[in-house]
Design a protein around this motif. Sequence first.
Motif, PDB file in Angstrom:
ATOM      1  N   ARG A   1       2.273  28.910   1.596  1.00  0.00           N
ATOM      2  CA  ARG A   1       1.904  29.694   2.774  1.00  0.00           C
ATOM      3  C   ARG A   1       0.427  29.479   3.048  1.00  0.00           C
ATOM      4  NH1 ARG A   1       2.165  35.684   0.004  1.00  0.00           N
ATOM      5  NH2 ARG A   1       0.007  36.196   0.516  1.00  0.00           N
TER       6      ARG A   1
ATOM      7  N   PHE B   1      -7.534  24.296   7.050  1.00  0.00           N
ATOM      8  CA  PHE B   1      -7.158  22.900   6.810  1.00  0.00           C
ATOM      9  C   PHE B   1      -5.888  22.554   7.573  1.00  0.00           C
ATOM     10  CE2 PHE B   1      -9.184  22.662   2.295  1.00  0.00           C
ATOM     11  CZ  PHE B   1     -10.428  22.782   2.880  1.00  0.00           C
TER      12      PHE B   1
ATOM     13  N   TYR C   1      -8.176  32.401   4.576  1.00  0.00           N
ATOM     14  CA  TYR C   1      -9.487  31.816   4.907  1.00  0.00           C
ATOM     15  C   TYR C   1      -9.382  30.340   5.300  1.00  0.00           C
ATOM     16  CZ  TYR C   1      -8.815  30.094   0.158  1.00  0.00           C
ATOM     17  OH  TYR C   1      -8.294  29.499  -0.949  1.00  0.00           O
TER      18      TYR C   1
ATOM     19  N   VAL D   1      -2.525  22.013   7.472  1.00  0.00           N
ATOM     20  CA  VAL D   1      -1.430  22.155   6.508  1.00  0.00           C
ATOM     21  C   VAL D   1      -0.122  22.493   7.226  1.00  0.00           C
ATOM     22  CG1 VAL D   1      -2.938  22.903   4.620  1.00  0.00           C
ATOM     23  CG2 VAL D   1      -1.834  24.625   6.028  1.00  0.00           C
TER      24      VAL D   1
ATOM     25  N   ASP E   1      -2.196  23.436  -7.792  1.00  0.00           N
ATOM     26  CA  ASP E   1      -2.355  24.886  -7.687  1.00  0.00           C
ATOM     27  C   ASP E   1      -1.537  25.591  -8.752  1.00  0.00           C
ATOM     28  OD1 ASP E   1      -4.192  25.030  -5.689  1.00  0.00           O
ATOM     29  OD2 ASP E   1      -2.728  25.165  -4.071  1.00  0.00           O
TER      30      ASP E   1
ATOM     31  N   GLY F   1      -4.054  21.104   1.606  1.00  0.00           N
ATOM     32  CA  GLY F   1      -2.685  21.166   1.131  1.00  0.00           C
ATOM     33  C   GLY F   1      -2.552  21.419  -0.375  1.00  0.00           C
ATOM     34  N   THR F   2      -1.334  21.248  -0.809  1.00  0.00           N
ATOM     35  CA  THR F   2      -1.026  21.431  -2.225  1.00  0.00           C
ATOM     36  C   THR F   2      -0.283  20.190  -2.709  1.00  0.00           C
ATOM     37  OG1 THR F   2      -0.768  23.791  -1.744  1.00  0.00           O
ATOM     38  CG2 THR F   2      -0.011  23.047  -3.906  1.00  0.00           C
TER      39      THR F   2
HETATM   40  S1  SF4 Z   1      -4.869  24.115   1.600  1.00  0.00           S
HETATM   41 FE1  SF4 Z   1      -5.394  25.453  -0.126  1.00  0.00          FE
HETATM   42  S2  SF4 Z   1      -6.517  27.124   0.852  1.00  0.00           S
HETATM   43 FE2  SF4 Z   1      -5.381  26.068   2.489  1.00  0.00          FE
HETATM   44  S3  SF4 Z   1      -3.446  27.159   2.662  1.00  0.00           S
HETATM   45 FE3  SF4 Z   1      -3.113  25.503   1.246  1.00  0.00          FE
HETATM   46  S4  SF4 Z   1      -3.466  26.414  -0.775  1.00  0.00           S
HETATM   47 FE4  SF4 Z   1      -4.360  27.785   0.719  1.00  0.00          FE
END
Ligand code: SF4
Length: 417
Positions: free
Chosen positions: A29, A36, A33, A38, A119, A85-86
């Motif tokens: 999700r 990016f 803050y 995503v 993550d 992203g992740t």
């Molecule tokens: S890129 Fe990082 S900070 Fe941004 S939504 Fe995904 S996990 Fe969260």
Amino acid sequence: MATDDCLHNNSLMISGTRAAYIHIPFCRRRCYYCDFPVAVVGDGGGRLNREQAMRRYAESLCREIVLTAREFPATGLDTVFFGGGTPSLLPIEALDAILATLDRSFAITENAEISIEIDPGTFDLAQLKSYQQLGINRYSLGVQAFQDDLLAQIGRTHRYDDINRAIAQLRQAGIDNFSLDLISGLPNQTLAQWENTLENALRVSPPHLSCYDLIIEAGTAFERQAEAGKLPLPPEETAADMYRLTQQRLTQAGYEHYEISNYALPGYQCRHNRVYWENQPYYGFGMGATSFLGGKRVTRPRTRREYYAWVETLNHRENDLNRVWERDPHDQLLETLMLGLRLQQGVNLDAIAQQFGSDKAKRIIDVLTPYRQQNWVDLAPQNGQQWGRLRLSDPEGLLVSNTILTQLFHAFTEEMR
Ligand code: SF4
């Protein structure tokens, strides 16, 4: 003739390109803050669809790599960085395919640094072992904070227990080159909580730490809350004290403060990120990624649909000039200063004088004189050099880096008029 020269110069610069950034845009999700590029895929059911979507993305990414290698060939990638992203949500086979494509296209060097952002709560021990088999040798763990209430308030999906499990798994896999990402200046965060976060981090003895100060970006949930007066950020002076505390604690613990937000034990600086700060060329692949090739920065579209369409037009890149920023010498000078002054080593004014002219080096010194008098800027002489090396003092100069860079920006922009 002019065109040939231009191509020749470009190919010279491109053959020196030794870094590639790969953007993996999927997240469970969106954190409050984050601005990016995503794609939110959730963390509940629909796993098959999710995996299918990620494989589809990896296919486009591989196609982009292959087509780019034809247009901008280079041999010998020294650093590869999977960011997001992740990236730890991506199926291993997709990661394998991307790395194999990069290797076939640009030949990854034997001692390359291959980093991945992971993550807590999105991987297990078996996954780490697969990463190791693929040659991934540097891991950046998105911890952000060690307090469950703060993690919940910033919209993260992981909690304290997930962090501990993730670190234990890194240890179990025998991974010793890893970094923890932390954020200070969070809503409701106290100095004591930040101190507790640093202590928790130091207990793990990570060879590298990135400590960012929260920035409220346009279009984020936090920006909307701030506009509505509902975002209780720490006062500016507390945020500055957090920065000072970080510098004090981490340097006492033996870390080098090698970049404004980054600390490393000797031998563990991030080679990939240094390429950015030293304003060197790099490939960028994937949705929303920026590349810097042949003196041009190109930013890819920020949605998957547009990105897929863009990859299909890669053979006609000239159609996409609106996303290309050609940099004139003025831009190059400002970029060199803005990136270089983030580094502890600062910028070499003799190199600037050589590239942009002595008048520019002199102008920089003039603009920064008031800051040198306050000990925020240091000009260190260098053996046999005329101008010396310019850097911001740690921590006070780095704390006001925005003010200092803004002054430089205005001075040179005025000069252009
Ligand atoms: S890129 Fe990082 S900070 Fe941004 S939504 Fe995904 S996990 Fe969260």
